[in-house]
Design an enzyme around this catalytic site. Sequence first.
Site, mmCIF file in Angstrom:
data_model
loop_
_atom_site.group_PDB
_atom_site.id
_atom_site.type_symbol
_atom_site.label_atom_id
_atom_site.label_comp_id
_atom_site.label_asym_id
_atom_site.label_seq_id
_atom_site.Cartn_x
_atom_site.Cartn_y
_atom_site.Cartn_z
ATOM 1 N N ASP A 328 0.859 -1.187 0.000
ATOM 2 C CA ASP A 328 0.000 0.000 0.000
ATOM 3 C C ASP A 328 0.895 1.236 0.000
ATOM 4 O OD1 ASP A 328 -2.980 0.765 1.925
ATOM 5 O OD2 ASP A 328 -1.870 1.974 0.498
ATOM 6 N N CYS A 331 -0.012 7.504 1.989
ATOM 7 C CA CYS A 331 -0.767 8.729 1.656
ATOM 8 C C CYS A 331 -0.551 9.111 0.183
ATOM 9 C CB CYS A 331 -0.423 9.881 2.574
ATOM 10 S SG CYS A 331 1.306 10.069 3.002
ATOM 11 N N PHE A 332 -1.124 8.269 -0.645
ATOM 12 C CA PHE A 332 -0.799 8.271 -2.067
ATOM 13 C C PHE A 332 -0.905 9.635 -2.749
ATOM 14 C CE2 PHE A 332 -2.090 7.069 -6.511
ATOM 15 C CZ PHE A 332 -0.839 6.622 -6.908
ATOM 16 N N SER A 365 -6.424 13.467 1.194
ATOM 17 C CA SER A 365 -5.260 12.714 1.627
ATOM 18 C C SER A 365 -4.377 13.662 2.419
ATOM 19 C CB SER A 365 -4.523 12.197 0.382
ATOM 20 O OG SER A 365 -3.285 11.632 0.725
ATOM 21 N N ASN A 367 -0.566 13.886 4.617
ATOM 22 C CA ASN A 367 0.663 13.149 4.942
ATOM 23 C C ASN A 367 0.800 13.000 6.458
ATOM 24 O OD1 ASN A 367 1.443 15.697 5.675
ATOM 25 N ND2 ASN A 367 3.311 15.754 4.416
ATOM 26 N N GLU A 426 -2.884 0.154 -3.982
ATOM 27 C CA GLU A 426 -2.919 -0.941 -3.025
ATOM 28 C C GLU A 426 -3.168 -2.270 -3.721
ATOM 29 O OE1 GLU A 426 -5.873 -0.243 -0.058
ATOM 30 O OE2 GLU A 426 -5.782 -2.309 0.663
#
Length: 977
Positions: A328, A331-332, A365, A367, A426
């Site tokens: 995964d 924090c894409f 999202s 970080n 993911e």
Amino acid sequence: MSHSSGSSSRKRGRPSSKSGPTNPLKPPFFKSSPFSDFGSYMTEKNRKLRDQFETDASSSSHGANPAITDGGDSQGIFKGVAIFVDGFTVPSSQELKNYMLKHGGKFVNYFSRHTVSHIICSNLPDSKRKNLRAFSHGLPVVKPDWIVDSIASNTLLSWVPYQLVEHAITETSKQLKLSAFFSEKGISRSHHQGILIQNETSLPDKCKGESTELTLSGADNFSQEKSLESKHIDTNDELKDVKSESEEDCSTSYVAGQSSDHLNRPHSTLTDPNFVENYFKYSRLHFIGTWRNRYRKRFSNFLSGTGSKNNNPNNNTENLRRIVIHIDMDCFFVSVVIRNFPELLDKPVAVCHSNNPKGTAEISSANYPARSYGIKAGMFVRDAKARCPHLTIFPYDFSSYEEVADQFYSILHKHCEKVQAVSCDEAFLEVSLSLNDNPENIAEIIRKEIFETTRCSASAGIGENMLLARLATKSAKPNGQCFIPPDKVNEYLDKLPISALPGVGYNVEEKLRMKEVETCGQLRTISKDILQKDLGSKMGDMLWNYCRGIDHSAVEAVQETKSIGAEVNWGVRFKDSKDSENFLMNLCKEVSLRLHGCGVQGRTITLKVKVRKKGAGEPVKYMGCGDCETISRSLTVPGSINDVASLHRIAKQTFASFHLDVKEVRGVGLKLSRLELANPSHKGIEEGRLELLFSSATRKGKQPVEQSCSTNHSREDAPSGAHPSSSSAVSQGRNISELPPLSHIDLDVVRNLPSEIFLEMNGLYKGELRKILESHKEKVYNSGSIEKKDCRQQDQETSMRMQCELEPSEASCSKSNYCESDLMPGSLSQVDFLILENLPDEVRADILKQLPPHRVENQLPESSKSSLSLGSHSKWFDMLRVRNCLLSEFLLSSATFLTPNINPSCEEWDAMVVNLCEFVKEYVSQKIESDIEELYNCFRLLKRLSTNSSLLLELYDRTLPFLQASVGEHYGGKLHL
DNA sequence: ATCCTCCCCTAC
DNA sequence: TAAGGTAGGGGAGGAT
């Protein structure tokens, strides 16, 4: 990614293969094309054109392009510049293209704010001038002279003096003022995602081509872009205000790669007639939700196999163990947008549509530094800013997410045969290792490669099954990995909160909390019986297993698609029914596009509507749907559809059947299920009806016809993965030899086909179809009315078969019985048989069973059929009188006739419905005192038949209140139907 | 029993 | 201002 679409906390999901191994008899999954929506289509198209351009460019650098005669050495003065030419220009678009080609720039064929840096335009019509912001999407609109002069001086000149409209810059600066953080992206794009405003504004002045002190990293060809950007921004006096404003609460303001065109974009159904299409372009949830389709297309070659090949060349399976690795990305969305800004790694950063500290845009999202302030996905930006005023916010950059996801999956597929994609960031891997191998090594290698390639970190969880791997990832994050060895499972689970288990969301957690269960250890003390009683049998069983670390689901590369739909629950505000109808139409277009993109059509159409709950005020979230009631209704039609007209007709009927005040509607969704393969030979339009026609004429039944195929020439717009309910034999086109003989074609149906379909069919029959149609037309004119007496048969089925196999001239004789004023589509009299034939077997059997023998033998005279649907409703009474039957009997015998999923675009539909309603109401008035049982029968019948007929559904919905009112008036109470 | 429709829940 | 989608699983309850 842990995206949240609301304020309630959401938990991570269960392995999506939970449904167990796929049925070996079933095909693995639908193949999805990348064009499951318009955006994807354009992305692919642009990609192709870009590739083509790059090929051109490389060949030209070898002097192979004859269009370029200048052997000058001015390399790359347009590096970083990508132009889109709008309208007629001097020099021509082609010449400009060649110039760009020659000097290191890009030429973009289709406008996209993501790829274009400058719009080149010689003149601007008034309409565009007035709407410059919308037209330019915030990009500089520049005269072609800029390019010519730059080449002449062998340097990239500032485009500012070449703006087409002096006003443009002011407009642009206003945009910047309006939204400090969205910038011009125009100039920067392909190699970096953001530019530091501060530095730009502090630049001495707009010196053209001069390199700046921008702190950008990682890009090799920035200098040109940077200078362009700085020049562009420096011309905005107002930007200084922006900067000082933002400095108050932001240590750094970034402008990112996304354009600012949305600033002035209308953003609700009230203001944007194309809201649906625009909405999806900017929706992060749409991006997430449709990502899988794009992945399937791009990685289809990895998905076709069973993944059975063992990783380990050693075939001795005895000493191997199965290990699942869950990977995964961290924090894409944030990681991707800040990968060029290493200095931000330890600063709080989030991705959000808006930077407005008072706004209700949702953080998508955040970080880890941001999370330490309590900032979470799903939170409003104003709450995030309240917790962390110096939070840096980036807008979305979907194309980069896509790009990184592709890199991510390329790496995974390189290292592992069995990859199950969960989402764009993911995945599960299954590897077989010998007992001595350390599973952590392979995870380590993969993570390292991911980071080196994408400059984004990933975490990995390793375990004996998917559940444990997934749980381990939670412990590993961020940027780490975790292995849960078998002997540590219980220990690990003991204190694990149940909310960590996949499938345990807000509701399940609350239910279990009521029983004072908060950890997996506590959950183990509850018996399976009790869990199943409280949570349902499946969920109870699953959780009983999960809290013991048991998970039998397998890593599966492919999954079957069962439904396709689209919904919008934001920005929906209708003034009147015109608004809602327009919206519905656009939604149907969208769904149709997606169905075509996946090469499927469906039989069950479900419309879902969100309506403001009574008493609910305007939602806290701007343009949100707020507190709503959700209502849905589904309709299953005899033949699968995917064309806009059919979808729209059914959606419209269903929507109307809700009897809503459209002003209260806050969201609409349309979904198709019971999918089957679309007939690809008539891609796009009206496949349902053609299929109907063919299947009836060729007597193939309702299943799509399997055809021999020349699949090797894989078309770009054709699905390329697996298909629903069909083997791998993909039909690519209907062979002419498989066409039903002309004599089997129902000309009435043909006559009512949309012209483009007719032309296509006519082409398939090499023009014969039109000839026959024309000659027949004359016949009809000359012959007057022709009796159909020859059609009478011993039984209904034979009769239908005959009907379909009549010679063309005979088959269309019925047409002659229609008078000019017929409101009924001409094909109806024929198509009802087709419909009947295409009904589900049980329905057809049911109807046939109930037909009185004499009616089976004697079809209704055409005249009575046609008169049913049109003219004054008193005619129908005449008809009943003549036939000496009750309405319920008539309904029973004419059920198929009244199942007109036909002529979807029939404009007279409403008139027809109104007439029928009038008739039924009058019938109710007549019978209410004398024969309540007959009315009961009629309405029971209507109700049942409405499942397969949107006409009857409409009729039922509109007349039921009248019936109940009459019953109440005469008897008190209601009929229980 | 088995299927269907209309929900709700969950995941990303 | 802001872009709260998409899809699958499953349960309740009714029809058959």
